[in-house]
Design an enzyme around this catalytic site. Sequence first.
Site, PDB file in Angstrom:
ATOM      1  N   GLU A 412       0.818  -1.210   0.000  1.00  0.00           N
ATOM      2  CA  GLU A 412       0.000   0.000   0.000  1.00  0.00           C
ATOM      3  C   GLU A 412       0.853   1.262   0.000  1.00  0.00           C
ATOM      4  OE1 GLU A 412      -2.614  -3.274   1.212  1.00  0.00           O
ATOM      5  OE2 GLU A 412      -0.624  -2.648   1.890  1.00  0.00           O
ATOM      6  N   HIS A 479     -12.352  -5.462   7.747  1.00  0.00           N
ATOM      7  CA  HIS A 479     -12.850  -5.317   6.377  1.00  0.00           C
ATOM      8  C   HIS A 479     -14.136  -4.499   6.331  1.00  0.00           C
ATOM      9  CE1 HIS A 479     -10.180  -8.809   6.010  1.00  0.00           C
ATOM     10  NE2 HIS A 479     -10.114  -8.549   4.708  1.00  0.00           N
TER      11      HIS A 479
END
Length: 675
Positions: A412, A479
């Site tokens: 990321e 999530h």
Amino acid sequence: MSDAAGLARPERAPDLDGFSADRLKQLYRALLLPRLIEEKALLLLRQGKLSKWFSGMGQEAIAVGVTAALGEDDWILPMHRNLGVFTTRGVDLGRLFRQLFGKDGGFTKGRDRTFHFGLLEKRIVGMISHLGAMLPVADGLALAAQLKHEARVAATFTGDGAASEGDFHEAANLAAVWKLPVLFVIENNLYGLSTPVAEQYACRELADRGPGYGMPGVVVDGNDLLAVHRAVSEAAARARRGDGPTLLEFKTFRMRGHEEASGTAYVPKELFEQWARKDPVLRFEQQLVAGGILTPAERDALRAEMKPRIDALVDEALAAPDPVSTAEGELGDVYTPPRARPVPPSAEAAAAARETRYVDAISDGLRETMRRNPRVVLLGQDIAEYGGVFKVTEGFVAEFGRERVRNTPIIESGAVGAALGLALDGFVPMVEMQFGDFITCGFNQIVNNLAKTFYRWGAAVPVVVRVPVGGGAGAGPFHSQNVESWFTSVAGLKVVAPASPYDAKGLLIAAFEDGNPVLYLEHKLLYRSARGGVPGGYYSVPIGRARVAREGRDATVVTYGVGVSWALEVAEKLGAEGRAVEVIDLRSLLPWDRETVISSVRKTSRALVLHEAPTTGGFGGELAAVIGREAFEWLDAPVARLGALDTPIPFSKALEDVYSPRSRVLPALRDLLAY
């Protein structure tokens, strides 16, 4: 050997081979200049005229050698001990000194210090204080060269200490996987502040890591200017051939403290004595004198010529005024002006709008943008043939090719940093976060690199980060999070959160047109549940402008994302009871549309701020504070706030229903209306 007159002259030193006499003198001048500036800077520090200095004394051969060996079109990403990069690239010394003193006329308008700036016209991209952060940026610049089919390389500096950071690994791995023309320049000066290398890494040489990543690792005497030049020339030639990156470890020593205030008491005295004998300036002088290239008189004359010029420029910079600005001026430089005005759909397209799912509207907006702008490049995990976890980019490789739709490793931070590099060289990159929760791994790149670049030194950073967020699917604590409040206080970012398919497409297109870093928050629960009319073709929705999703007179709900559908459901129920609730869909959170919100609350005299994220610290607190101040005279009840419980998001769907504010919207509105 003898000259034409038959007079004997000394043999040329073997280590000077390959360089003409003129070139050697140029290199000596380039090496001497940063040393003389260093000497002046240390004097100014003692006099209290310079507030901060990170000395590169004893390491000048690396910065000068790297810069001299590269072409003027090659990128260099220096650190705070690399004064020689700026001087060798011919940066205006008068402006440079003003920058160092924080004076008017510096490169950052007084907004950042020392070498925390870039000069795109000189192909220099300066550092931020988070040392490893610029390494992935070099990957992006190198990728831009690849995509443009230009034989350009990017050389990025780091120290032995920062070579332990995650960005180092992510950048090195990505460069090797993609065979990017990057030179990773490690200045191993034996100490990370006070920590010796023996406490920093266990391998024998940092260069030994190179083969592990799939690139050569080379150890070079960093105090030998010509050895540096040769190593960089060879690595750059390799990169230009398409053979990928090289890890160059330059052995050197820091002759001063980490900064002057740090001192050097932690360094054994014998190390200073040992490395003083290897001083790069003295060493090169001796080589040139021994080779008959430079005489002691020429050496002294050069110093006598350069020092008064430095003194005069320093005096001029010290006499310069301090930067002057206003609140309006500072705020006006946080963002670059949008590159394009909003484009409404054509009348024909609007009339022919088709019922479309939210996820398909996002995909459609992305596809239209890529067709219109060939400089749009997509980066992310599994976004190529697989189409991404949520299939937003399914089929994109077939249409746009793998050069523009690129799978990244799980990096990321590295992906966002690379996107910054691409943006600096004219591309408009997008990074897809697989889940919004994972954005924490790229947090530094977003809030300190993307967000601050334009304000600091005026370089626009058109990067879009797509962020799937939100709960409702029983996906658990990692999530399901809503991440907006982590970013809405970061000046320089823009944050949008579409609630409808129409806005999902239009806001995504607007994000690519904007010219600033934009976080695009797309709610996962809406992907296949939200449907609405979406025009074909290219259109955009203005960032920073809310919409009235439902008109009313009795109360206002201010919300965004999935909260809009919740509010509309409840407003429909209350409407059947004769109560008219107005629903404001913010669409943009940073900046947000105060005028529309305040106008609505003035009309209804009641306000409920609603979001899915936990209540404490949520973005709703900002909304409520502004409403309470700017609409106070019109309020008939306190501003109400409704968010989730202040807990992590649980996995069990039954528990998530307890956590979510969805079931509490109707009671909250009834309480507000009854006040």
